[in-house]
Design an enzyme around this catalytic site. Structure first.
Site, PDB file in Angstrom:
ATOM      1  N   TYR A  87      31.851  32.571  31.774  1.00  0.00           N
ATOM      2  CA  TYR A  87      31.009  33.755  31.599  1.00  0.00           C
ATOM      3  C   TYR A  87      29.538  33.408  31.865  1.00  0.00           C
ATOM      4  O   TYR A  87      28.836  34.137  32.549  1.00  0.00           O
ATOM      5  CB  TYR A  87      31.151  34.321  30.179  1.00  0.00           C
ATOM      6  CG  TYR A  87      32.480  34.973  29.915  1.00  0.00           C
ATOM      7  CD1 TYR A  87      32.727  36.285  30.311  1.00  0.00           C
ATOM      8  CD2 TYR A  87      33.490  34.290  29.260  1.00  0.00           C
ATOM      9  CE1 TYR A  87      33.947  36.892  30.064  1.00  0.00           C
ATOM     10  CE2 TYR A  87      34.716  34.882  29.003  1.00  0.00           C
ATOM     11  CZ  TYR A  87      34.945  36.180  29.411  1.00  0.00           C
ATOM     12  OH  TYR A  87      36.158  36.775  29.172  1.00  0.00           O
ATOM     13  N   ASN A 110      36.173  46.492  33.286  1.00  0.00           N
ATOM     14  CA  ASN A 110      36.547  46.437  34.692  1.00  0.00           C
ATOM     15  C   ASN A 110      37.657  47.462  34.958  1.00  0.00           C
ATOM     16  O   ASN A 110      38.732  47.373  34.386  1.00  0.00           O
ATOM     17  CB  ASN A 110      37.038  45.022  35.027  1.00  0.00           C
ATOM     18  CG  ASN A 110      37.629  44.913  36.410  1.00  0.00           C
ATOM     19  OD1 ASN A 110      37.433  45.768  37.259  1.00  0.00           O
ATOM     20  ND2 ASN A 110      38.378  43.842  36.622  1.00  0.00           N
ATOM     21  N   CYS A 118      38.832  39.820  37.007  1.00  0.00           N
ATOM     22  CA  CYS A 118      38.239  39.402  35.742  1.00  0.00           C
ATOM     23  C   CYS A 118      39.131  38.415  34.992  1.00  0.00           C
ATOM     24  O   CYS A 118      38.646  37.714  34.102  1.00  0.00           O
ATOM     25  CB  CYS A 118      37.888  40.609  34.876  1.00  0.00           C
ATOM     26  SG  CYS A 118      39.274  41.668  34.490  1.00  0.00           S
ATOM     27  N   HIS A 119      40.399  38.316  35.393  1.00  0.00           N
ATOM     28  CA  HIS A 119      41.283  37.335  34.751  1.00  0.00           C
ATOM     29  C   HIS A 119      40.847  35.903  35.072  1.00  0.00           C
ATOM     30  O   HIS A 119      41.248  34.969  34.390  1.00  0.00           O
ATOM     31  CB  HIS A 119      42.745  37.565  35.167  1.00  0.00           C
ATOM     32  CG  HIS A 119      43.014  37.397  36.622  1.00  0.00           C
ATOM     33  ND1 HIS A 119      42.748  38.405  37.539  1.00  0.00           N
ATOM     34  CD2 HIS A 119      43.507  36.358  37.332  1.00  0.00           C
ATOM     35  CE1 HIS A 119      43.081  37.984  38.746  1.00  0.00           C
ATOM     36  NE2 HIS A 119      43.537  36.739  38.650  1.00  0.00           N
ATOM     37  N   GLU A 145      48.548  32.009  40.196  1.00  0.00           N
ATOM     38  CA  GLU A 145      47.647  31.715  41.298  1.00  0.00           C
ATOM     39  C   GLU A 145      47.592  30.227  41.604  1.00  0.00           C
ATOM     40  O   GLU A 145      47.603  29.824  42.772  1.00  0.00           O
ATOM     41  CB  GLU A 145      46.246  32.270  41.012  1.00  0.00           C
ATOM     42  CG  GLU A 145      46.177  33.781  41.073  1.00  0.00           C
ATOM     43  CD  GLU A 145      44.775  34.339  40.905  1.00  0.00           C
ATOM     44  OE1 GLU A 145      43.808  33.552  40.748  1.00  0.00           O
ATOM     45  OE2 GLU A 145      44.639  35.579  40.951  1.00  0.00           O
TER      46      GLU A 145
END
Length: 152
Positions: A87, A110, A118-119, A145
Site C-alpha cells: 500500500y 474498486n 487490487c488483489h 497468478e
C-alpha cells in the site's frame, strides 16, 4: 462474476457474485437489462484470465470515482501479473504522492475486480489484508497468478 457495462460497452462494474459489493448492488442489478452480447468481450477476457492464457486486459473501462481514485486505479493496472505491491509503495507512486490509507480506501471501493487488480496490493511485509472478495479469495488469486507465471 457480475459485469455491468454502459450502452457504449464500457465496463462500469465487475464483482464476484457473492462479494459485499455485489450484495450492495442487488436492487440496482435487478432493474438493469441483461444483455449477454454486451458483456461478451468481458466474459471472453475473463475466461482467458481464469484459464491462464491472458495476463493483460484491454477492455474499455468507465469506473466512476474522484480524480484521486481514477489515478489510483490506473496505477493499480500497472502492477504486473503475478506480482504484489505494498500500500505504501503504491501510494508513493501516485502523483502527487498519497497516503497508504488513501490507497487502501481506493482498493476497498474498486468497482472493477480482477481487471483493476487490487488483489495484488498487500500490507507491509507482504501480509494479506483488505479484500472485499475475502482474504481467502485474494490468496487464491495470487497463488493462481504465480502458478500461471511459473513462479510456484
Amino acid at each position: 462474476m457480475i459485469a455491468v457495462v454502459d450502452a457504449g460497452g464500457m465496463l462500469l462494474r465487475l464483482d464476484f457474485e457473492n462479494d459485499e459489493n455485489r450484495l450492495a448492488m442487488t436492487c440496482m442489478l435487478d432493474a438493469l437489462p441483461h444483455d449477454t452480447h454486451a458483456i461478451a468481450p468481458v466474459a471472453e477476457q475473463l475466461h482467458g484470465y481464469f484459464n491462464g492464457t491472458r495476463q493483460h486486459f484491454d477492455l474499455p473501462l468507465a469506473a466512476q470515482g474522484t480524480a484521486f481514485l481514477q489515478r489510483a486505479w490506473r496505477q493499480l493496472q500497472q502492477v504486473p501479473f503475478a506480482t504484489t505491491i505494498g500500500y505504501g509503495q503504491l501510494a508513493r507512486q501516485l502523483q502527487p504522492a498519497s497516503s497508504a490509507r488513501a490507497v487502501g480506501r481506493a482498493n476497498a471501493i474498486n468497482p472493477i475486480s480482477i481487471i483493476i487488480p487490487c488483489h495484488r496490493v498487500v500490507a507491509a511485509g507482504g501480509a494479506l489484508a483488505g479484500y472485499s472478495g475475502g482474504l481467502q479469495r485474494k490468496a487464491q488469486l495470487l497463488a493462481f497468478e504465480k502458478r500461471v507465471a511459473g513462479l510456484r
